[in-house]
Design a protein around this motif. Structure first.
Motif, PDB file in Angstrom:
ATOM      1  N   LEU A  11      13.030  -0.144  -2.376  1.00  0.00           N
ATOM      2  CA  LEU A  11      12.093   0.128  -1.284  1.00  0.00           C
ATOM      3  C   LEU A  11      10.676  -0.330  -1.612  1.00  0.00           C
ATOM      4  CD1 LEU A  11      13.187   3.743  -0.262  1.00  0.00           C
ATOM      5  CD2 LEU A  11      14.025   1.552   0.613  1.00  0.00           C
ATOM      6  N   GLY A  12      10.414  -0.649  -2.877  1.00  0.00           N
ATOM      7  CA  GLY A  12       9.058  -0.993  -3.275  1.00  0.00           C
ATOM      8  C   GLY A  12       8.962  -2.391  -3.853  1.00  0.00           C
ATOM      9  N   ARG A  13       7.889  -3.112  -3.479  1.00  0.00           N
ATOM     10  CA  ARG A  13       7.645  -4.444  -4.015  1.00  0.00           C
ATOM     11  C   ARG A  13       6.166  -4.531  -4.418  1.00  0.00           C
ATOM     12  NH1 ARG A  13       9.566  -9.231  -0.398  1.00  0.00           N
ATOM     13  NH2 ARG A  13       9.719 -10.264  -2.425  1.00  0.00           N
ATOM     14  N   PRO A  14       5.824  -4.189  -5.668  1.00  0.00           N
ATOM     15  CA  PRO A  14       4.421  -4.228  -6.098  1.00  0.00           C
ATOM     16  C   PRO A  14       3.832  -5.633  -5.945  1.00  0.00           C
ATOM     17  CG  PRO A  14       5.807  -3.092  -7.704  1.00  0.00           C
ATOM     18  CD  PRO A  14       6.732  -3.732  -6.726  1.00  0.00           C
ATOM     19  N   LEU A  15       2.536  -5.682  -5.638  1.00  0.00           N
ATOM     20  CA  LEU A  15       1.854  -6.955  -5.471  1.00  0.00           C
ATOM     21  C   LEU A  15       1.314  -7.435  -6.815  1.00  0.00           C
ATOM     22  CD1 LEU A  15      -0.172  -6.632  -2.147  1.00  0.00           C
ATOM     23  CD2 LEU A  15       1.745  -8.157  -2.629  1.00  0.00           C
ATOM     24  N   ASP A  16       1.938  -8.431  -7.373  1.00  0.00           N
ATOM     25  CA  ASP A  16       1.502  -9.002  -8.643  1.00  0.00           C
ATOM     26  C   ASP A  16       0.386 -10.012  -8.362  1.00  0.00           C
ATOM     27  OD1 ASP A  16       1.135 -10.229 -11.049  1.00  0.00           O
ATOM     28  OD2 ASP A  16       3.271 -10.482 -11.484  1.00  0.00           O
ATOM     29  N   PRO A  17      -0.850  -9.722  -8.770  1.00  0.00           N
ATOM     30  CA  PRO A  17      -1.955 -10.631  -8.467  1.00  0.00           C
ATOM     31  C   PRO A  17      -1.899 -11.948  -9.228  1.00  0.00           C
ATOM     32  CG  PRO A  17      -2.701  -8.831  -9.876  1.00  0.00           C
ATOM     33  CD  PRO A  17      -1.297  -8.504  -9.473  1.00  0.00           C
ATOM     34  N   SER A  18      -0.943 -12.109 -10.126  1.00  0.00           N
ATOM     35  CA  SER A  18      -0.816 -13.394 -10.809  1.00  0.00           C
ATOM     36  C   SER A  18      -0.238 -14.463  -9.885  1.00  0.00           C
ATOM     37  CB  SER A  18       0.058 -13.250 -12.060  1.00  0.00           C
ATOM     38  OG  SER A  18       1.408 -12.933 -11.718  1.00  0.00           O
ATOM     39  N   TYR A  19       0.371 -14.036  -8.766  1.00  0.00           N
ATOM     40  CA  TYR A  19       0.844 -14.988  -7.760  1.00  0.00           C
ATOM     41  C   TYR A  19      -0.309 -15.306  -6.819  1.00  0.00           C
ATOM     42  CZ  TYR A  19       5.635 -14.158  -9.286  1.00  0.00           C
ATOM     43  OH  TYR A  19       6.775 -14.068 -10.033  1.00  0.00           O
ATOM     44  N   PRO A  20      -0.619 -16.576  -6.588  1.00  0.00           N
ATOM     45  CA  PRO A  20      -1.787 -16.940  -5.777  1.00  0.00           C
ATOM     46  C   PRO A  20      -1.780 -16.337  -4.368  1.00  0.00           C
ATOM     47  CG  PRO A  20      -0.957 -18.865  -6.942  1.00  0.00           C
ATOM     48  CD  PRO A  20       0.044 -17.771  -7.172  1.00  0.00           C
ATOM     49  N   THR A  21      -0.603 -16.288  -3.717  1.00  0.00           N
ATOM     50  CA  THR A  21      -0.573 -15.746  -2.356  1.00  0.00           C
ATOM     51  C   THR A  21      -0.847 -14.244  -2.354  1.00  0.00           C
ATOM     52  OG1 THR A  21       1.847 -15.557  -2.533  1.00  0.00           O
ATOM     53  CG2 THR A  21       0.964 -17.521  -1.441  1.00  0.00           C
ATOM     54  N   ASN A  22      -0.357 -13.540  -3.385  1.00  0.00           N
ATOM     55  CA  ASN A  22      -0.636 -12.109  -3.497  1.00  0.00           C
ATOM     56  C   ASN A  22      -2.126 -11.861  -3.741  1.00  0.00           C
ATOM     57  OD1 ASN A  22       2.093 -11.767  -3.228  1.00  0.00           O
ATOM     58  ND2 ASN A  22       2.440 -10.996  -5.292  1.00  0.00           N
ATOM     59  N   LEU A  23      -2.707 -12.647  -4.626  1.00  0.00           N
ATOM     60  CA  LEU A  23      -4.133 -12.508  -4.909  1.00  0.00           C
ATOM     61  C   LEU A  23      -4.950 -12.800  -3.659  1.00  0.00           C
ATOM     62  CD1 LEU A  23      -6.420 -12.058  -6.928  1.00  0.00           C
ATOM     63  CD2 LEU A  23      -6.281 -14.507  -7.507  1.00  0.00           C
ATOM     64  N   ALA A  24      -4.509 -13.800  -2.895  1.00  0.00           N
ATOM     65  CA  ALA A  24      -5.236 -14.168  -1.677  1.00  0.00           C
ATOM     66  C   ALA A  24      -5.266 -13.020  -0.679  1.00  0.00           C
ATOM     67  CB  ALA A  24      -4.603 -15.406  -1.044  1.00  0.00           C
ATOM     68  N   ILE A  25      -4.124 -12.368  -0.450  1.00  0.00           N
ATOM     69  CA  ILE A  25      -4.114 -11.285   0.536  1.00  0.00           C
ATOM     70  C   ILE A  25      -4.885 -10.077   0.021  1.00  0.00           C
ATOM     71  CG2 ILE A  25      -1.966 -10.177  -0.193  1.00  0.00           C
ATOM     72  CD1 ILE A  25      -3.256 -10.708   3.418  1.00  0.00           C
ATOM     73  N   LEU A  26      -4.905  -9.857  -1.298  1.00  0.00           N
ATOM     74  CA  LEU A  26      -5.676  -8.756  -1.865  1.00  0.00           C
ATOM     75  C   LEU A  26      -7.179  -8.978  -1.688  1.00  0.00           C
ATOM     76  CD1 LEU A  26      -3.681  -8.062  -5.158  1.00  0.00           C
ATOM     77  CD2 LEU A  26      -3.799  -6.603  -3.131  1.00  0.00           C
ATOM     78  N   ILE A  27      -7.581 -10.228  -1.621  1.00  0.00           N
ATOM     79  CA  ILE A  27      -8.994 -10.548  -1.378  1.00  0.00           C
ATOM     80  C   ILE A  27      -9.301 -10.531   0.115  1.00  0.00           C
ATOM     81  CG2 ILE A  27     -10.746 -12.363  -1.563  1.00  0.00           C
ATOM     82  CD1 ILE A  27      -9.348 -13.232  -4.170  1.00  0.00           C
ATOM     83  N   ILE A  28      -8.389 -11.111   0.905  1.00  0.00           N
ATOM     84  CA  ILE A  28      -8.624 -11.251   2.338  1.00  0.00           C
ATOM     85  C   ILE A  28      -8.650  -9.906   3.047  1.00  0.00           C
ATOM     86  CG2 ILE A  28      -7.544 -12.083   4.479  1.00  0.00           C
ATOM     87  CD1 ILE A  28      -6.604 -14.530   2.872  1.00  0.00           C
TER      88      ILE A  28
END
Length: 281
Positions: A11-28
Motif C-alpha cells: 500500500l505504500g510507495r516512499p518517494l526516493d529523491p534520488s530519482y529525478p522525477t521524484n525530486l522534481a515533484i517534491l520541489i514543484i
C-alpha cells in the motif's frame, strides 16, 4: 536511506529523491502550493483562505502526479502533464476542498489492483483498506464503499488471485447498503455543467485502456514484469471512481475529484504527444 525508501507494504510507495522525477515533484509541490496561496491572498486578502488554497492547490498537484504514476507506470512524464492539468483546473474551478476519502481509497485500491510494489496485501492491509472504505462511505457517501467493493473484486479476479478479497468485496457492498439506508439522500446530485466534456473524456480514456497492450515497467520489490491486465484494471478503477463521485455529488463531486480527472486526461494526451515526437524523429 535505501532501507527507509524501500516499501514496507504493497500500500505504500516512499518517494526516493534520488530519482529525478521524484525530486522534481517534491520541489514543484510546495512551490505550487505557495503560488496558490499567494494568488488567493491577492484575491481575497484573507490569510486563512490563502493557507487553505495553498494546501488544496499543492495537494491537488501532488495527488494528480501520484495517480498518473499508478495508472501509467511506463511513462514518467505523463504524471507531470497531470500536474499541469491540475493547475489549469485549479485556476478554472477554484476547489476549496478535495474528496479526501474517495481519493485515498482510490490510491490504496490502485496499489492493490496493479500490484506495482510486487506482492499481494496481507490480511491487516486488506483490513486497512476496508476500514478506510467504510469511513469514507460514512463521510462522503455510500459510493465510496462501492468503489472499495470493486477494488477487492478486481484483485480477487485477476491473476495471481487473492480469493480472500471476494469476502471483503461482499462486506463492502453490505457497508454501501447500510450507509445508503441510514445516512444518505435518496437521489444523486444533478450534474449540470460538465456532463458532456466528462463523457467525452471517459470515452477517450476507455480507448486508451483498450490500446494499453504492453507494459515494460517492473515491480518495485520483486523486479518482475507488471501485469498488463492489472494496469488496465487500475486504469478502469480510476475512471469508475471519477464517475461514481460525479454521479453522486454532481458538479461538486467533479470539482472535489479534480486530481483524478487531471490524471485521466493526462494519460491519453501524453501518449499522443509522445507518439507525435516519435514519428517526427
Amino acid at each position: 536511506m535505501q532501507d527507509i525508501m524501500t516499501p514496507k507494504s504493497p500500500l505504500g510507495r516512499p518517494l526516493d529523491p534520488s530519482y529525478p522525477t521524484n525530486l522534481a515533484i517534491l520541489i514543484i509541490t510546495p512551490l505550487l502550493g505557495l503560488a496558490a496561496g499567494i494568488y488567493q491572498l491577492a484575491l481575497s486578502g484573507s490569510l486563512g483562505d490563502a493557507v487553505l488554497a495553498g494546501l488544496v492547490g499543492g495537494a491537488s498537484a501532488f495527488i494528480s502526479w501520484g495517480l498518473a504514476r499508478e495508472i501509467d507506470p511506463d511513462y514518467d512524464l505523463s504524471a507531470f502533464v497531470a500536474v499541469a492539468f491540475s493547475v489549469i483546473g485549479y485556476l478554472l474551478l477554484r476547489p476549496t476542498t478535495l474528496a479526501v476519502f474517495s481519493i485515498g481509497v482510490l490510491i490504496l485500491g490502485l496499489r492493490i489492483v496493479n500490484r506495482i510494489v510486487g506482492y499481494a496485501p496481507k490480511l491487516p492491509e486488506s483490513l486497512i483498506v476496508f476500514v478506510a472504505t467504510a469511513i469514507g462511505a460514512y463521510v462522503e457517501g455510500w459510493p465510496v464503499a462501492l468503489l472499495g467493493a470493486i477494488v477487492f473484486l478486481f484483485d480477487a479476479m485477476l491473476q495471481p488471485q487473492e480469493r480472500r478479497h471476494y469476502l471483503f468485496a461482499g462486506l463492502s457492498v453490505i457497508v454501501a447498503v447500510v450507509v445508503a439506508i441510514i445516512n444518505q439522500p435518496l437521489e444523486p446530485a444533478p450534474l449540470t455543467q460538465y456532463a458532456g466534456p466528462l463523457v467525452v473524456a471517459g470515452l477517450i480514456f476507455l480507448v486508451t485502456i483498450a490500446l494499453t497492450r504492453q507494459i515494460t515497467s517492473k515491480t518495485d520489490l520483486t523486479n518482475e514484469a507488471v501485469s498488463v491486465a492489472r494496469v488496465r484494471a487500475a486504469m478502469l478503477l480510476a475512471l469508475i471512481c471519477g464517475f461514481l463521485m460525479v454521479w453522486w455529488h454532481g458538479d461538486r463531486g467533479f470539482v472535489a475529484t479534480l486530481p483524478i480527472w487531471a490524471s485521466l486526461l493526462a494519460v491519453p494526451v501524453y501518449r499522443v504527444i509522445n507518439w507525435i515526437i516519435v514519428k517526427m524523429r
